[in-house]
Design a protein around this motif. Structure first.
Motif: not given
Length: 73
Positions: A2, A5, A17-20, A24-29
């Protein structure tokens, strides 16, 4: 493996809101996880909003972190 972050921004309705490190940038519920004992206290928005990055993972002021994901039975 993985990606790490590097930045987190807690949002209303228990979203992250996560930046890796890989760009990548993703949203996590987080809502589905709030029923698990380790994350139940995060249903308090004041505590949820303490989300920060430590050693490539999301962690909160109560020491809960996403590396301690619950195991689904």
């Amino acid at each position: 493996m993985n990606p790490k972050v590097i930045k987190v921004n807690p949002e209303p309705n228990f979203m992250l809101n996560l930046w890796f490190a890989n760009g990548e940038q993703r949203r996590f519920d987080m809502k589905p996880y709030l029923d698990f004992e380790v994350f139940q206290v995060l249903s308090n928005p004041l505590l949820f909003n303490t989300a920060t990055v430590f050693l490539g993972s999301v962690t909160w002021a109560n020491d809960a972190d996403l590396r301690k994901r619950p195991v689904h039975e």
